[in-house]
Design a protein around this motif. Structure first.
Motif, PDB file in Angstrom:
ATOM      1  N   THR A  73       0.839  -1.206   0.000  1.00 58.69           N
ATOM      2  CA  THR A  73       0.000   0.000   0.000  1.00 58.69           C
ATOM      3  C   THR A  73       0.871   1.252   0.000  1.00 58.69           C
ATOM      4  OG1 THR A  73      -1.843  -1.102   1.059  1.00 58.69           O
ATOM      5  CG2 THR A  73      -1.781   1.282   1.293  1.00 58.69           C
ATOM      6  N   LEU A  74       0.501   2.142  -0.891  1.00 53.92           N
ATOM      7  CA  LEU A  74       1.157   3.435  -1.018  1.00 53.92           C
ATOM      8  C   LEU A  74       0.121   4.456  -0.587  1.00 53.92           C
ATOM      9  CD1 LEU A  74       3.863   4.197  -2.424  1.00 53.92           C
ATOM     10  CD2 LEU A  74       2.486   4.793  -4.408  1.00 53.92           C
ATOM     11  N   LEU A  75       0.488   5.327   0.330  1.00 53.00           N
ATOM     12  CA  LEU A  75      -0.481   6.317   0.823  1.00 53.00           C
ATOM     13  C   LEU A  75       0.076   7.725   0.616  1.00 53.00           C
ATOM     14  CD1 LEU A  75      -3.168   6.611   2.636  1.00 53.00           C
ATOM     15  CD2 LEU A  75      -1.564   6.993   4.488  1.00 53.00           C
ATOM     16  N   ASP A 127      -3.335   3.573  -2.540  1.00 51.53           N
ATOM     17  CA  ASP A 127      -3.090   2.770  -3.737  1.00 51.53           C
ATOM     18  C   ASP A 127      -2.578   1.394  -3.278  1.00 51.53           C
ATOM     19  OD1 ASP A 127      -2.380   1.794  -6.155  1.00 51.53           O
ATOM     20  OD2 ASP A 127      -1.280   3.585  -6.809  1.00 51.53           O
ATOM     21  N   SER A 128      -3.429   0.378  -3.425  1.00 48.36           N
ATOM     22  CA  SER A 128      -3.115  -0.940  -2.859  1.00 48.36           C
ATOM     23  C   SER A 128      -3.026  -1.998  -3.945  1.00 48.36           C
ATOM     24  CB  SER A 128      -4.256  -1.372  -1.940  1.00 48.36           C
ATOM     25  OG  SER A 128      -3.910  -1.176  -0.607  1.00 48.36           O
ATOM     26  N   SER A 129      -2.135  -2.952  -3.763  1.00 50.06           N
ATOM     27  CA  SER A 129      -2.159  -4.109  -4.667  1.00 50.06           C
ATOM     28  C   SER A 129      -1.728  -5.359  -3.901  1.00 50.06           C
ATOM     29  CB  SER A 129      -1.271  -3.880  -5.882  1.00 50.06           C
ATOM     30  OG  SER A 129      -0.024  -3.453  -5.457  1.00 50.06           O
ATOM     31  N   ASN A 130      -2.237  -6.484  -4.349  1.00 55.53           N
ATOM     32  CA  ASN A 130      -1.936  -7.755  -3.685  1.00 55.53           C
ATOM     33  C   ASN A 130      -0.927  -8.551  -4.503  1.00 55.53           C
ATOM     34  OD1 ASN A 130      -3.785  -7.198  -1.702  1.00 55.53           O
ATOM     35  ND2 ASN A 130      -5.410  -8.472  -2.553  1.00 55.53           N
ATOM     36  N   SER A 131      -0.120  -9.336  -3.802  1.00 59.18           N
ATOM     37  CA  SER A 131       0.842 -10.187  -4.513  1.00 59.18           C
ATOM     38  C   SER A 131       0.127 -11.407  -5.092  1.00 59.18           C
ATOM     39  CB  SER A 131       1.936 -10.649  -3.557  1.00 59.18           C
ATOM     40  OG  SER A 131       1.343 -11.436  -2.540  1.00 59.18           O
ATOM     41  N   PHE A 132      -1.046 -11.714  -4.528  1.00 60.38           N
ATOM     42  CA  PHE A 132      -1.794 -12.880  -4.996  1.00 60.38           C
ATOM     43  C   PHE A 132      -2.968 -12.384  -5.843  1.00 60.38           C
ATOM     44  CE2 PHE A 132      -2.693 -11.601  -0.678  1.00 60.38           C
ATOM     45  CZ  PHE A 132      -4.054 -11.375  -0.659  1.00 60.38           C
TER      46      PHE A 132
END
Ligand code: PMV
Length: 379
Positions: A73-75, A127-132
């Motif tokens: 997550t980037l904030l 701004d969020s992203s998952n590794s899965f």
């Protein structure tokens, strides 16, 4: 990082209450900035199922922090001209605006606003992203909420030079819990325990702690291969499931059993007794699902392939005496747990016999990890 195969020095016992997480008044928060954290998922060995108001667990739990399954997550934060009446934020998931996630974030902001009093003074870009893969049926709330909690707390840390790493970790876990209970176990690495229980002095309902007792080297690098039996949304959410424990006919005994299982795990972790470990872990997984099947209304999250995999794991263990076992979260996917020393044989078995029961043959190789990590974002 938690050391396996060594006697851990016991952390100082401190009884912290909610008040300890309210920041001192009149801090000078920055006008704008950008912070980034990557937080892992976790898999419970003794399951949290049932809660009281304010995200207080009805029973204690313990989990392995995972490594590969994580949320980044980037904030970005920028001070508003004047304090707003509502929370001002945009939420991007894997680069795309995701309005459906917003209500959960608003609820989280509401719950944590007295502990992060600056929230209404800023506009946030999350701004969020998952590794899965998103549609893997893996719950992302533990990693997602812990990454967000860490980013928000980072803003407070920038304004509080005296904040100790200990306080930062405890408060991050405390805040993450208010987003999703199990998220409080996704801050630190190794074995994490959450929920007050008589056999662990340092335990708290408010945040997770690193397991304070000796852990045998058998548990070092423990593996968790996640078999994706069903990649879609589950039919009943964890929130609903927890709620159904309120008037559950077996609740009292189940909660008692979780305390007993935690106590029983202490010599098992110390001596590295994997046979006894397997019995508790599998029983916990089946008990979790038994609670679902005996709630009113009742529901079933396991699928035929979940049972097929479970039966094959049990048969393989009997035949080979390899201490491989399964656990489940609130869904149809199966977590296959095994020690580092048996890695080769277990992976071979998974590929030969279990992958056929996964949706599109998909599975994720994970293992016990070191906890959340901060990163320096490129603005
Ligand atoms: O954190 P929640 O509210 O999504 O609940 C998690 C419940 C289980 O995954 C089933 C068990 C656990 O302890 O993680």
């Amino acid at each position: 990082m938690q050391t396996f195969g060594q006697v851990l020095s016991l952390p100082k016992f401190e009884f912290m209450t909610e008040k300890d997480f309210v920041p001192v008044q009149n801090l000078e928060y920055p006008n704008e900035g950008i912070v980034g954290w990557k937080a892992p998922s976790n898999i419970a060995l003794v399951k949290y199922w049932g809660k009281l108001p304010n995200q207080i667990p009805a029973n204690p739990s313990i989990s392995f922090t995972l490594d590969a399954c994580a949320t980044t997550t980037l904030l970005k934060f920028k001070r508003l001209e004047s304090r707003g009446n509502t929370f001002s934020f945009d939420f991007l998931f894997e680069g795309k605006s995701k309005a459906t996630f917003k209500p959960k974030i608003i609820t989280f902001f509401e719950r944590v606003s007295s502990y992060l009093p600056f929230l209404k003074e800023y506009h946030f870009e999350i701004d969020s992203s998952n590794s899965f893969p998103h549609s893997s049926g893996i719950a992302s709330s533990a990693s997602g909420m812990s990454a967000l909690a860490l980013c928000l707390l980072e803003i407070e840390r920038r304004s509080t030079p005296g904040m100790t790493p200990y306080h930062f970790r405890k408060k991050a876990s405390f805040l993450a819990r208010l987003g999703s209970g199990s998220a409080c176990r996704s801050i630190e690495g190794g074995l994490i325990q959450w929920g007050k229980t008589a056999s662990i002095n340092q335990s708290s309902d408010l945040f997770g702690i690193r397991y304070p007792f000796e852990v045998h080297s058998n548990f070092k690098n423990y593996h968790d291969t996640i078999l994706l039996v069903h990649k879609g949304q589950k039919t009943v959410s964890s929130t609903v499931g927890h709620g159904l424990m309120k008037d559950h006919p077996f609740a009292e005994n189940r909660f008692k059993q979780a305390h007993q299982n935690l106590e029983a795990l202490r010599p098992i972790f110390k001596n590295g007794d994997l046979e006894a470990f397997v019995k508790i872990v599998e029983s916990e997984a089946l008990t979790l699902h038994a609670m679902m099947m005996t709630s009113h209304p009742y529901f079933i999250l396991m699928l035929p392939n979940t049972l097929e995999i479970i039966n094959r794991i049990m048969a393989f263990r009997k035949e080979t005496t390899i201490p491989i076992c399964f656990t489940l979260d609130a869904g149809a996917n199966v977590h296959v747990l095994y020690p580092e020393s048996e890695k080769g044989k277990c992976i071979q078995f998974i590929q030969d016999e279990l992958v056929a029961y996964c949706e599109n043959g998909h599975y994720i190789c994970d293992r016990i990890g070191n906890g959340a990590k901060q990163f320096s974002p490129v603005p």
